[in-house]
Design an enzyme around this catalytic site. Sequence first.
Site, PDB file in Angstrom:
ATOM      1  N   LYS A 137     -31.734   7.853   5.961  1.00  0.00           N
ATOM      2  CA  LYS A 137     -32.413   6.982   4.989  1.00  0.00           C
ATOM      3  C   LYS A 137     -31.964   5.565   5.289  1.00  0.00           C
ATOM      4  O   LYS A 137     -30.950   5.102   4.767  1.00  0.00           O
ATOM      5  CB  LYS A 137     -32.065   7.360   3.551  1.00  0.00           C
ATOM      6  CG  LYS A 137     -32.454   8.783   3.151  1.00  0.00           C
ATOM      7  CD  LYS A 137     -31.298   9.726   3.271  1.00  0.00           C
ATOM      8  CE  LYS A 137     -31.679  11.107   2.792  1.00  0.00           C
ATOM      9  NZ  LYS A 137     -30.590  12.068   3.028  1.00  0.00           N
ATOM     10  N   ASP A 143     -35.840  -7.992   7.070  1.00  0.00           N
ATOM     11  CA  ASP A 143     -35.686  -9.266   7.795  1.00  0.00           C
ATOM     12  C   ASP A 143     -34.497  -9.256   8.762  1.00  0.00           C
ATOM     13  O   ASP A 143     -34.016 -10.324   9.161  1.00  0.00           O
ATOM     14  CB  ASP A 143     -35.537 -10.438   6.820  1.00  0.00           C
ATOM     15  CG  ASP A 143     -36.830 -10.735   6.072  1.00  0.00           C
ATOM     16  OD1 ASP A 143     -37.906 -10.370   6.591  1.00  0.00           O
ATOM     17  OD2 ASP A 143     -36.763 -11.327   4.973  1.00  0.00           O
ATOM     18  N   HIS A 156     -25.449  14.898  -5.570  1.00  0.00           N
ATOM     19  CA  HIS A 156     -26.067  14.852  -4.244  1.00  0.00           C
ATOM     20  C   HIS A 156     -25.264  13.977  -3.278  1.00  0.00           C
ATOM     21  O   HIS A 156     -25.759  13.572  -2.234  1.00  0.00           O
ATOM     22  CB  HIS A 156     -27.498  14.307  -4.396  1.00  0.00           C
ATOM     23  CG  HIS A 156     -28.378  14.536  -3.208  1.00  0.00           C
ATOM     24  ND1 HIS A 156     -28.849  13.496  -2.409  1.00  0.00           N
ATOM     25  CD2 HIS A 156     -28.874  15.665  -2.665  1.00  0.00           C
ATOM     26  CE1 HIS A 156     -29.609  13.983  -1.450  1.00  0.00           C
ATOM     27  NE2 HIS A 156     -29.644  15.303  -1.580  1.00  0.00           N
ATOM     28  N   LYS A 181     -22.729  12.419  -0.490  1.00  0.00           N
ATOM     29  CA  LYS A 181     -22.279  12.791   0.854  1.00  0.00           C
ATOM     30  C   LYS A 181     -21.102  11.871   1.181  1.00  0.00           C
ATOM     31  O   LYS A 181     -21.275  10.761   1.677  1.00  0.00           O
ATOM     32  CB  LYS A 181     -23.385  12.582   1.894  1.00  0.00           C
ATOM     33  CG  LYS A 181     -24.633  13.446   1.641  1.00  0.00           C
ATOM     34  CD  LYS A 181     -25.699  12.664   0.950  1.00  0.00           C
ATOM     35  CE  LYS A 181     -27.050  13.329   1.012  1.00  0.00           C
ATOM     36  NZ  LYS A 181     -27.171  14.679   0.521  1.00  0.00           N
ATOM     37  N   ASP A 214      -7.030  10.056   2.669  1.00  0.00           N
ATOM     38  CA  ASP A 214      -5.786   9.295   2.427  1.00  0.00           C
ATOM     39  C   ASP A 214      -5.995   7.904   1.825  1.00  0.00           C
ATOM     40  O   ASP A 214      -5.130   7.037   1.992  1.00  0.00           O
ATOM     41  CB  ASP A 214      -5.010   9.115   3.748  1.00  0.00           C
ATOM     42  CG  ASP A 214      -4.392  10.407   4.239  1.00  0.00           C
ATOM     43  OD1 ASP A 214      -4.249  11.347   3.435  1.00  0.00           O
ATOM     44  OD2 ASP A 214      -4.063  10.476   5.428  1.00  0.00           O
TER      45      ASP A 214
END
Length: 409
Positions: A157, A162, A327, A329, A334
């Site tokens: 995604k 620009d 959802h 990710k 550490d």
Amino acid sequence: MNELKELAVLKGIILGVLLVILFLLWLLLDFTWGRRVHVKGKQNFSHPQRHSNIHIFTSGKDLFEDFFKEIKQAKRHIHVLFYIVKYDQFSKDFLNLLQSKAKNGLEVRLMVDWMGGFRIPYKRIKELRKNGVYFAYSCKPKLPFIFYSLQKRNHRKITVIDGRIGYLGGFNIGKEYIDMDPILHPWRDYHLKLQGEGIQDLQFEFLHDWLAATKVNLLSNKVYFPLTCIGKSRHQFIPTAGFGLEETLTTLIKHAKKSIIIGTPYFIPSPALFETLRSAIKSNINVSIIVPKKADHAFVKEASFPYFRILIKEGAKVFQFQRGFYHSKIVLIDDTVCDIGTANFDRRSLFLNYEMNCLIYEPECIQEIKAKIQEDIDYSTALPAASLAKIKVLESIKEKIAYTLSAFL
């Protein structure tokens, strides 16, 4: 006469079984050889470390308010790649905005995964193109390995505006991502907005995927790569295409000294990645995993339970997010490096999907992310080992089915 009928039925059954076996054999050969051709000669690639200013969104409403504002203010070119674009009212507003910018003379390119964009009517695509939007499907199925190519997804995604503003993360285009789904709301995710020298790498990946989808090479056009400022947050983009992600995650986990936090909607690790996590636990490293309580796909929860059963027993903590759908990710190691991007902690992201992740090293940014992860944990409940110990017959069957399908979930 009855004997002849019985013989004909028996022949029909045998023929049907043979056809099923041949079909399954074809699927196996198609997938196996398709995979070999896909990875043959491919090498892992990562962009150099860059410095950009990074803003983190965890709410789709906040993200897309900013996203739409920046698109409206665009002056030259807008490049957008999403895995999913639906055709609800929010999606229509998104397409209308891109179309209006193209009608005003801007270069607008929209690329959508072939499977993730199937809801967009062809009539609407024709209208977009007629009004100046360059539209392309990514990862179209193709011969000779039709089944394998059907499994590949462009899960990235990426948006570049620009050549100066970039977005990357887990949100797609659809009403559920702005908390309008009655079941999966609120939607919790992580998405980055970047400004700085890292934008050139997002632009490169978009144009590289555009070349693969359209055979149009824009990579050497300097207009898409303007000079940008150097931001304060050190980071690195890691693109993967069905290979390389397992090595990246394994390396991150092996470098952990104190703690590993994983946030993912689907926890279906490869054997190597699973053993790396187990080794970390045995080395007295705190391992925490955050997953959703609710599932948005069949069998994904059941696919994770065999792994959780072992990890919890060995000392890991598994949290189930209770406040809507989770959802994210994200992998935090550490408090020194954080991986945010598009890849799930599952075999589809590891071995099939085109993904794009960002490793963040800047301490202030990581502390902000850590605070958001703590919010995730605060809205979660720990999964007790006892709840996984006794398996009912139906649950056992689901887990076996999930295991069989784990590569495709």
